[in-house]
Enzyme design. Structure first.
Site, PDB file in Angstrom:
ATOM      1  CG  ASP A  55      -3.545  -4.224   4.821  1.00  0.00           C
ATOM      2  OD1 ASP A  55      -3.192  -5.046   3.959  1.00  0.00           O
ATOM      3  OD2 ASP A  55      -4.176  -3.186   4.543  1.00  0.00           O
ATOM      4  CB  SER A  56       0.245  -6.634   4.061  1.00  0.00           C
ATOM      5  OG  SER A  56       1.088  -7.539   3.400  1.00  0.00           O
ATOM      6  CB  ALA A  57       3.277  -3.816   1.514  1.00  0.00           C
ATOM      7  N   GLY A  61       1.736  -1.721   6.379  1.00  0.00           N
ATOM      8  CA  GLY A  61       2.311  -1.603   7.702  1.00  0.00           C
ATOM      9  C   GLY A  61       3.741  -1.124   7.640  1.00  0.00           C
ATOM     10  CG  HIS A  72      -1.328 -11.711   5.118  1.00  0.00           C
ATOM     11  ND1 HIS A  72      -0.464 -11.084   5.987  1.00  0.00           N
ATOM     12  CD2 HIS A  72      -1.350 -10.940   3.992  1.00  0.00           C
ATOM     13  CE1 HIS A  72       0.025 -10.001   5.429  1.00  0.00           C
ATOM     14  NE2 HIS A  72      -0.505  -9.884   4.220  1.00  0.00           N
TER      15      HIS A  72
END
Length: 352
Positions: A190-192, A194, A315
């Site tokens: 997830d997020s970074a 990803g 998010h």
């Protein structure tokens, strides 16, 4: 399985109207619930102002880590019956692999999947804030729904450890899993995390190594400069954090490195042999722009990508099941995608 996970690649108009062969924009199954809308409003009134005043400094990161850890412990609790085993293993070259094996309720503790299939999870939060522990509720639910053990990597965090420490640690975790007998690896993040997952896949492809069996990405960061996010913010403000504040956090990891570095500015459109990918993003967040760009780029590369933009969601809403009823449905769809892709690849091996 949901029918969209069995579709052949076809040119499809994504949510921003750009056509990309191989990418499929799938309508989210649920509109934003009242609770999801209230969460976005509450975040805009409380969390966004708070993130604006916490300095992007070691002291600010320390405070952010404690706020996020406490919040996720309450809002994304670990399901009863989850088994967790910590790992701290030395690997070639003197580096270490740190993280934890997570087996959700009902997932066998001895060996997991008999075919040697595991999930490697890279957590997010700007390369600086979270950990395998903070994401244990999410990884446990993903494990339970896929029936697979999850190895959550504890990569080194900024600001103490800068680029490419996190990326190198995720690569080391992948290679360690292969050395431990993993035959098929599903990569998730997830997020970074990803961004780290896409980087790892591209690195494996460039090296001629087998790529993951599938990717599952929740609100992935694609552009570490946050330019895509900033452009999105000019259309709709993210309820949690501003693009400028997020960029300052990410720069604790990337400072001093050319933004055009190939392991930061990921050339996904030029990818070869990229695995089937599911991308989920919230309609209320600024990183939906990154999710859409990633899906378009994978389509250009001829890879199969399913993009889900969940209306009104914040998010990484998948990590907040206590607050957001759609969180459970989204993780269930992600697990459906994983199982469908693994079954498809197994049938392909049988035919060949």
């Amino acid at each position: 399985m949901p029918s969209e996970y069995r579709q052949a690649p076809v040119p499809t108009a994504l949510s921003n109207g750009v056509s990309a062969a191989g990418s499929t924009a799938v309508p989210a199954p649920l509109p934003a619930s009242l609770r999801a809308r209230l969460l976005a409003r509450a975040s805009a009134a409380t969390l966004r102002p708070l993130t604006a005043v916490i300095p992007a400094s070691p002291r600010g990161v320390w405070l952010s880590r404690r706020i996020v850890a406490g919040s996720l412990a309450v809002l994304g609790p670990v399901p009863a019956g989850t088994e967790v085993r910590r790992v701290d293993a030395g690997v070639a070259g003197g580096s270490r692999v740190r993280g934890e094996w997570v087996r959700g309720p009902g997932v066998a503790s001895a060996g997991g999947d008999p075919d040697g299939t595991v999930v490697l999870y890279a957590h997010g939060s700007g390369y600086a804030v979270c950990s395998a522990r903070t994401h244990r509720g999410l990884t446990a639910r993903l494990s339970a729904l896929t029936g697979l053990p999850v190895f959550a990597c504890d990569y080194r965090l900024a600001p103490r450890h800068r680029f490419p420490a996190a990326a190198d640690d995720v690569r080391a975790a992948h290679d360690w899993l292969v050395g431990q007998g993993a035959r098929r690896i599903v990569l998730a993040g997830d997020s970074a995390g990803g961004h780290l997952a896409v980087d790892l896949t591209l690195e494996l492809a460039r090296a001629g190594r087998p790529v993951p069996a599938a990717l599952v990405l929740f609100s992935p960061l694609l552009d570490p400069t946050l330019r895509l996010a900033a452009a999105r913010e000019r259309v709709r403000r993210d309820p949690m954090i501003s693009a400028a504040r997020a960029r300052r956090l990410v720069e604790l990891y990337t400072r001093g490195v050319d933004a055009a570095h190939p392991r930061l500015a990921l050339d996904v459109a030029a990818a070869r042999a990229f695995p089937p990918t599911l991308v989920q993003a919230g309609g209320a967040e600024m990183l939906v722009a990154d999710a859409e760009r990633l899906a378009r780029s994978l389509g250009v590369a001829g890879a199969r990508c399913v993009l889900e933009v969940w209306p009104g969601q914040v998010h990484v809403f998948q990590a907040l099941p206590v607050l957001v009823p759609e969180a459970a449905a989204a993780v269930r769809r992600a697990a459906d995608f994983v199982r469908a892709e693994l079954a498809s690849s197994a049938r392909s091996r049988e035919v060949s």
